[in-house]
Design a protein around this motif. Structure first.
Motif, mmCIF file in Angstrom:
data_model
loop_
_atom_site.group_PDB
_atom_site.id
_atom_site.type_symbol
_atom_site.label_atom_id
_atom_site.label_comp_id
_atom_site.label_asym_id
_atom_site.label_seq_id
_atom_site.Cartn_x
_atom_site.Cartn_y
_atom_site.Cartn_z
ATOM 1 N N VAL A 324 7.643 -13.458 10.387
ATOM 2 C CA VAL A 324 7.662 -13.237 11.830
ATOM 3 C C VAL A 324 6.536 -12.321 12.262
ATOM 4 N N PHE A 325 5.790 -11.738 11.333
ATOM 5 C CA PHE A 325 4.707 -10.837 11.697
ATOM 6 C C PHE A 325 3.360 -11.434 11.310
ATOM 7 N N ALA A 326 2.299 -10.850 11.857
ATOM 8 C CA ALA A 326 0.943 -11.336 11.593
ATOM 9 C C ALA A 326 0.169 -10.311 10.791
ATOM 10 N N THR A 327 -0.784 -10.785 10.015
ATOM 11 C CA THR A 327 -1.717 -9.867 9.383
ATOM 12 C C THR A 327 -2.638 -9.301 10.466
ATOM 13 N N ARG A 328 -3.350 -8.235 10.128
ATOM 14 C CA ARG A 328 -4.226 -7.632 11.125
ATOM 15 C C ARG A 328 -5.326 -8.611 11.537
ATOM 16 N N LEU A 411 4.188 -9.732 19.227
ATOM 17 C CA LEU A 411 3.518 -9.773 17.927
ATOM 18 C C LEU A 411 3.871 -8.512 17.153
ATOM 19 N N VAL A 412 4.115 -8.674 15.856
ATOM 20 C CA VAL A 412 4.397 -7.540 14.969
ATOM 21 C C VAL A 412 3.329 -7.504 13.882
ATOM 22 N N VAL A 413 2.726 -6.333 13.694
ATOM 23 C CA VAL A 413 1.672 -6.153 12.700
ATOM 24 C C VAL A 413 2.071 -4.994 11.786
ATOM 25 N N ILE A 414 1.924 -5.157 10.480
ATOM 26 C CA ILE A 414 2.228 -4.089 9.538
ATOM 27 C C ILE A 414 0.926 -3.433 9.080
ATOM 28 N N PHE A 415 0.906 -2.090 9.096
ATOM 29 C CA PHE A 415 -0.283 -1.383 8.620
ATOM 30 C C PHE A 415 0.106 -0.463 7.464
ATOM 31 N N ASP A 416 -0.819 -0.284 6.533
ATOM 32 C CA ASP A 416 -0.512 0.438 5.297
ATOM 33 C C ASP A 416 -1.023 1.878 5.313
ATOM 34 N N TYR A 421 -4.574 4.118 13.349
ATOM 35 C CA TYR A 421 -5.902 4.248 13.955
ATOM 36 C C TYR A 421 -6.768 3.013 13.728
ATOM 37 N N GLU A 422 -6.844 2.543 12.475
ATOM 38 C CA GLU A 422 -7.697 1.395 12.175
ATOM 39 C C GLU A 422 -7.157 0.116 12.811
ATOM 40 N N THR A 423 -5.836 0.019 12.917
ATOM 41 C CA THR A 423 -5.234 -1.148 13.581
ATOM 42 C C THR A 423 -5.569 -1.143 15.068
ATOM 43 N N ILE A 424 -5.506 0.021 15.690
ATOM 44 C CA ILE A 424 -5.877 0.137 17.107
ATOM 45 C C ILE A 424 -7.353 -0.186 17.295
#
Length: 490
Positions: A324-328, A411-416, A421-424
């Motif tokens: 249900v989520f997307a990669t960056r 949209l759901v995005v997972i960040f590690d 900051y990098e996702t934004i």
């Protein structure tokens, strides 16, 4: 999924339109007459009609040759400008003629509510000279295509002679023709591989009722007898019904979605079907994929396209809950497609472990500040670094699934990383929302959003609500010496 497909070249012949949108707000009635007064805020123009079909096919990965008729006017320049940047759409066979008026549809909206539509159309019929140029252009386009789309908006471009030329050239080359029909007499499309009428068009063409599955079957068989090919009926929230030439009848259920605007949905369907055919897929597979594309596009305001990334994500989510989520990277492509159609992107983030009313209130508040809401979730590793080895209580797949089920979340995005900051930086949202327990200077990514012309919003929180407090209460109620069970076990 779609990344495995190799799409071919699609020739699209039909009525070229320019869809214009005047956006604003209404907060009073005119003293001159009982009509709303719109405070104009924004004007936009996007390709419509056959041009929107071309945009949809190109967004999925097809090379496109577009054929149609435009005037020597400002609308033609605006239409050319709206398409020109796409290197995958060949405009060299579009026929300009000073005696023609480029067709425009101007919709005036307050928020998501359409107030009025203003149409500008040619007041003359296509001349023999225009028709001859169109026939020549259509023959050339069909001669180098893998699939042909006839996008008929009943504006005069797809005359009998033009249709005959398309069908003859396609037959000689063995190229399938897909028609989005507007004529009441479907025999005009004889020679086509597939027609895609909606329910009302099927009823008008056959004179038969189309209220349920049994009636749809009878009407579809009648339509098939009049032109000889396959028939795909689009039935809005009831999905689609396909009748193939061997008599096989197949129905595809549409994915549930919130409907904002159905304008251009038929363009998306016919473009998706033709794209899948160009990739060598059978009609049943093409229909199933097209239902997903239609579900996405009706959730957008105005004439819109569905990107390859959006459709891939939707198809994945229908196959497995853990998708249900997307990669960056996929999110970047999806957001860019939204932004091309004027959507304002809102972003918020958090661990969202054990979703509670405070989280829901934040999500609901964030969604009010734009058109599309993206929620970034800390990965399991990120949560452990921030919250300790006992967290999260729910893994990232479970948290993403729950978050993606909220109606306000697009949209759901997972960040590690420890922060988003990098996702934004990658997603470039227009609005960044955090809880009011932060100051604006403390919000990670605020500088990025402000430097891009966006804004930061601090939303009020529901007092006394936090995952930490919930965990603390559970621990207090757990008998000494007992382990705190996984909440998912009960």
């Amino acid at each position: 999924m779609l990344s495995d497909f190799t799409f071919g070249r699609v020739a699209i012949v039909g009525d070229l339109l320019l869809d214009c949108y005047v956006h604003g707000s209404v907060d009073r009635i005119s003293p001159e007459a009982p009509v709303p007064v719109l405070l104009r805020a924004q004007h936009s123009a996007v390709p419509g009609g056959a041009a929107n079909v071309a945009m949809n096919a190109a967004a999925l990965g097809c090379a496109v040759t577009l054929v149609g008729l435009v005037g020597a006017d400002q609308a033609a320049q605006d239409l050319d400008r709206a398409i020109r940047d796409r290197s995958d759409i060949d405009l060299s066979l579009v026929v300009p003629d000073g005696g023609w008026t480029t067709i425009t549809k101007t919709r005036v909206l307050s928020g998501r509510q359409q107030i009025v539509r203003i149409d500008d159309e040619p007041n003359v019929s296509m001349t023999p000279a225009m028709e001859a140029k169109l026939i020549s252009a259509a023959r050339e386009a069909v001669s180098r295509a893998d699939v042909v789309i006839c996008s008929d908006y009943a504006k005069g471009v797809l005359s009998d002679a033009v249709l005959d030329a398309i069908m003859e050239t396609a037959r000689l080359r063995g190229v399938p023709v897909v028609v989005d029909p507007k004529r009441r007499d479907f025999s005009a499309y004889r020679g086509a591989y597939l027609i895609t009428p909606n329910r009302s068009e099927l009823a008008a063409a056959t004179g038969l009722p189309v209220r349920n599955d049994a009636e749809i079957r009878i009407a579809t068989q009648a339509a098939q007898s009049r032109f000889g090919g396959n028939v795909l009926v689009t039935r809005s929230e009831e999905g689609m019904t396909l009748l193939e030439t061997d008599g096989a009848l197949t129905h595809a259920h549409v994915r549930k979605s919130e409907v904002f605007d159905v304008s251009g949905a038929g363009d998306t369907v016919v473009a998706t079907i033709a794209s899948m055919i160009s990739a060598g897929e059978d009609l049943r597979t093409a229909m199933v994929i097209a239902t997903s594309a239609a579900s996405i596009v009706v959730g957008k305001l105005g004439t819109a396209t569905v990107s390859r990334a959006e459709l891939s994500a939707a198809l994945k989510s229908e196959i497995a809950d853990d998708s249900v989520f997307a990669t960056r990277d996929d999110a970047v492509e999806t957001i860019e497609a939204w932004r091309q159609h004027g959507a304002r992107i809102v972003f918020t983030n958090g661990c969202f472990d054990l979703l509670h009313p405070g989280h829901v209130a934040l999500i609901r508040a964030a969604a009010q500040h734009g058109d599309k809401l993206v929620v970034a979730l800390n990965s399991d590793a990120s949560v452990r670094r921030l919250k300790g080895p006992e967290r999260p209580l729910q893994d990232q797949t479970a948290r993403a699934t729950v978050m993606g089920a909220l109606r306000d979340v697009d949209l759901v995005v997972i960040f590690d990383e420890d922060t988003p900051y990098e996702t934004i930086r990658a997603l470039r949202p227009d609005v960044l929302v955090k809880g009011a327990d932060y100051t604006e200077d403390e919000v990670v990514g605020a500088d990025l959003v402000r430097s891009g012309g966006g804004r930061v919003v601090l939303a009020d929180l529901v007092s006394g609500r936090s995952t930490t407090s919930i965990v603390s209460k559970i621990k207090k109620r757990t008998p000494a010496g007992a382990s705190m069970a996984d909440p998912g076990d009960h």
